[in-house]
Scaffold this active site. Structure first.
Site, short mmCIF file in Angstrom:
data_model
loop_
_atom_site.label_atom_id
_atom_site.label_comp_id
_atom_site.label_asym_id
_atom_site.label_seq_id
_atom_site.Cartn_x
_atom_site.Cartn_y
_atom_site.Cartn_z
N THR A 172 0.82 -1.22 0.00
CA THR A 172 0.00 0.00 0.00
C THR A 172 0.86 1.27 0.00
O THR A 172 2.00 1.26 0.45
CB THR A 172 -0.94 0.01 1.22
OG1 THR A 172 -0.16 -0.03 2.42
CG2 THR A 172 -1.87 -1.19 1.18
N LYS B 28 2.28 -4.74 3.57
CA LYS B 28 3.50 -3.94 3.54
C LYS B 28 3.12 -2.49 3.28
O LYS B 28 2.91 -2.08 2.13
CB LYS B 28 4.48 -4.41 2.47
CG LYS B 28 5.89 -3.78 2.66
CD LYS B 28 6.60 -3.46 1.37
CE LYS B 28 6.15 -2.19 0.73
NZ LYS B 28 6.55 -0.96 1.48
N GLU C 242 -3.72 -1.12 -8.79
CA GLU C 242 -4.31 0.21 -8.95
C GLU C 242 -3.14 1.16 -9.09
O GLU C 242 -2.44 1.45 -8.12
CB GLU C 242 -5.19 0.55 -7.73
CG GLU C 242 -6.10 1.73 -7.97
CD GLU C 242 -5.52 3.03 -7.42
OE1 GLU C 242 -5.03 3.83 -8.24
OE2 GLU C 242 -5.56 3.21 -6.20
N CYS D 235 -4.16 9.50 -6.82
CA CYS D 235 -4.09 8.95 -8.18
C CYS D 235 -5.28 9.36 -9.03
O CYS D 235 -5.25 9.21 -10.25
CB CYS D 235 -3.98 7.44 -8.13
SG CYS D 235 -5.26 6.67 -7.12
N GLU E 167 1.91 12.32 -14.46
CA GLU E 167 1.19 12.65 -13.23
C GLU E 167 2.05 13.56 -12.36
O GLU E 167 3.12 13.17 -11.92
CB GLU E 167 0.87 11.34 -12.49
CG GLU E 167 -0.22 11.43 -11.48
CD GLU E 167 -0.60 10.06 -10.94
OE1 GLU E 167 -1.74 9.91 -10.50
OE2 GLU E 167 0.25 9.15 -10.96
#
Length: 530
Positions: free
Chosen positions: A198, A224, A299, A333, A430
């Site tokens: 994560t 983790k 993701e 995100c 991004e």
């Protein structure tokens, strides 16, 4: 194929790397610095007293240090101060966590769905009972404003509540057989041990969104968390234990991201990897998982377009774009990465939007009325600076902001840039920061082409009062999530995920359960046949 190379590229952090990127405390005025230091000490003391400031890993229901005694420092990004030291774990600790999860799987998966549901409901109740403390912890280690952090706790807990209910709704099937003496059944069973990796930007919600459905299905997990924000994960794990979730069902390791990742990928006992983070690391995990043919859900990064048409309600568009762009200082995100504005409304929108952005208060997340906290570290700040300078060098104009904030550290001024073109970095990649680039378009077809001209496909936003256009554009956009006249679209009841290089699979909603289940076909012959 190892996880090591790309993991070192990612913003997963280590104490050595992170410390080298921290500005000195001299960036602050002495009074402001002392005030924030006092606040941090006060909140830290409160968290220790509540039992939620855990500073060890969790393996098999026991809190442990790294086997070699190494630690890493967790920093407050607003001040640069050390909040705590946590274990710098690696492959050995991860393998033991995997074994613990594997051993616990046999009993946890055999509980009835109703029993697992009760455990999850108790965990949800405890998360909500400690909403304020968890929010403080998130603000301490991640930097987002306290109101936003407390909101994340509610959002994160909602996944545990939702999947506590969905645990009882994992249905199989009966298929009409092709022969009269046979019966065909379809069962859904938990996939097994799950490795959940994560990120730092939502240190609670990105865990609960994965662990909730995993536990509901009967899986066990090795978490983790990011080394930049492990304390929230540890606090959540403490509450899981208090909820009575058996030892070994939830395990937490942190430290050497490359070694931990390699151990999760190499182990045949880990049957599923779920990851939220950069596209580069996601690709490496996907390749590494092939060695043992693990189930994978990813993701990954986005490049969200926010399309404002001439017929949009200006106030709604400004408000929605502000929310989509500047939540968590632009560090999500699904943040609007490109604001595409039709030429007929471009100037009016740019003016109104800039005025709204100018009103955003920047500061330490514990400050009254603060809407924008710091960026997570110096690397993130330098990336934002690079993108802005690239845009300026290619002809873009800064309408607002465009530089480091006078507060110092990793604070950056909320920024609006006009006359942005598609070839600029801020349009192609991004930015993950508080920078809103405004691009001009003429027609609906041009807007769709500009929006889809990227490898990413996570979230997109549309502002229009034309219902027919809403359907046309929503169907034409190559994205997994679409917000229409709304900038905040994430919810536990809807499927979250992207297309193209923004990932695989879905999180949240009833569809999120499928990511942690295997389908088994059973053919039953005639028992009386001789």
């Amino acid at each position: 194929m190892t996880f090591a190379g790309v993991a070192r590229m990612a913003l997963v952090g280590s104490s050595r790397i992170f410390a080298s990127h921290l500005p000195t405390m001299q960036s602050f005025t002495p009074v402001f610095s002392r005030q924030m230091s006092t606040n941090m000490q006060s909140f830290t003391a409160q968290l220790r007293n509540s039992g939620l400031l855990r500073t060890q890993g969790l393996i098999g229901g026991k809190w442990i240090d790294a086997y070699d005694g190494k630690t890493l420092e967790v920093y407050n990004p607003a001040t640069g101060e050390v909040i705590a030291n946590v274990p710098h774990m690696g492959g050995k600790e991860t393998n033991d966590a995997i074994s613990s999860a594997y051993n616990a799987f046999n009993s946890w998966s055999k509980l009835t769905a109703a029993e697992r549901s009760k455990y999850l409901r108790k965990w949800y109740d405890l998360l909500m009972a400690h909403k304020e403390e968890l929010g403080q912890l998130i603000t301490l280690e991640q930097g987002k404003p306290l109101k936003e952090a407390v909101g994340e706790v509610g959002y994160g807990a909602s996944f545990i509540e939702f999947f506590a209910e969905e645990a009882k709704r994992v249905y199989g099937d009966i298929i009409p057989a092709t022969l009269p003496d046979r019966r065909i059944f379809v069962l859904k069973q938990p996939v097994g041990v799950v490795g959940a990796i994560t990120p730092w930007n939502f240190p609670l919600a990105m865990i609960t969104r994965k662990v909730g459905p995993a536990l509901a299905c009967g899986c066990t997990v090795v978490i983790k968390p990011s080394e930049l924000t492990p304390l929230t994960a540890l606090a959540a794990a403490e509450l899981a234990l208090e909820a009575g979730i058996p030892p070994g069902v939830v395990n937490v390791v942190m430290g050497n991201a490359a070694d931990i990742g390699d151990a999760l990928l190499a182990s045949p006992q880990v049957r599923k990897i779920t990851f939220t983070g950069s596209t580069a690391v996601g690709k490496k995990l996907m390749a590494g998982a092939a060695g043992t043919v693990k189930k994978v859900s990813l993701e990954l990064g986005g490049n969200a377009p926010c399309i404002v048409f001439d017929d949009a309600d200006l106030d709604v568009a400004v408000k929605g774009t502000l929310a989509a762009k500047f939540r968590n200082s632009g560090q999500t995100c699904v943040c609007a990465n490109r604001v595409l504005v039709q030429e007929g409304i471009y100037e009016k929108f740019a003016d109104a939007f800039s005025k709204a952005v100018q009103n955003l208060k920047v500061g330490d997340g514990f400050g009254e009325g603060v809407a924008q906290g710091p960026l997570i570290n110096e690397s993130a700040l330098k990336k934002v600076e690079t993108f802005v300078q690239d845009a300026i060098s290619k002809g873009a104009k800064v309408l607002l902001g465009g530089k480091r904030h006078s507060l110092g550290m990793t604070f950056y001024e909320p920024t609006v840039i006009s006359d942005v073109e598609s070839e600029m970095l801020v349009s192609r990649e991004e930015v993950f920061g508080p920078v809103a680039p405004l691009l001009r378009f003429k027609t609906e077809e041009e807007a769709i082409h500009m929006a889809n001209d990227t490898n990413a496909g996570l979230a997109a936003y549309i502002f229009t009062n034309n219902n027919q256009r809403t359907w046309r554009v929503s169907e034409a956009l190559e994205y997994g999530l679409i917000g229409v006249n709304e900038g905040l679209i994430s919810t536990e009841v809807a499927p979250f995920g992207g297309v193209k290089q923004s990932g695989l699979g879905r999180e949240g909603s009833k569809y999120g359960m499928d990511e942690y289940l295997e389908m088994k076909y059973v053919c039953l012959g005639d028992m009386n046949r001789k």
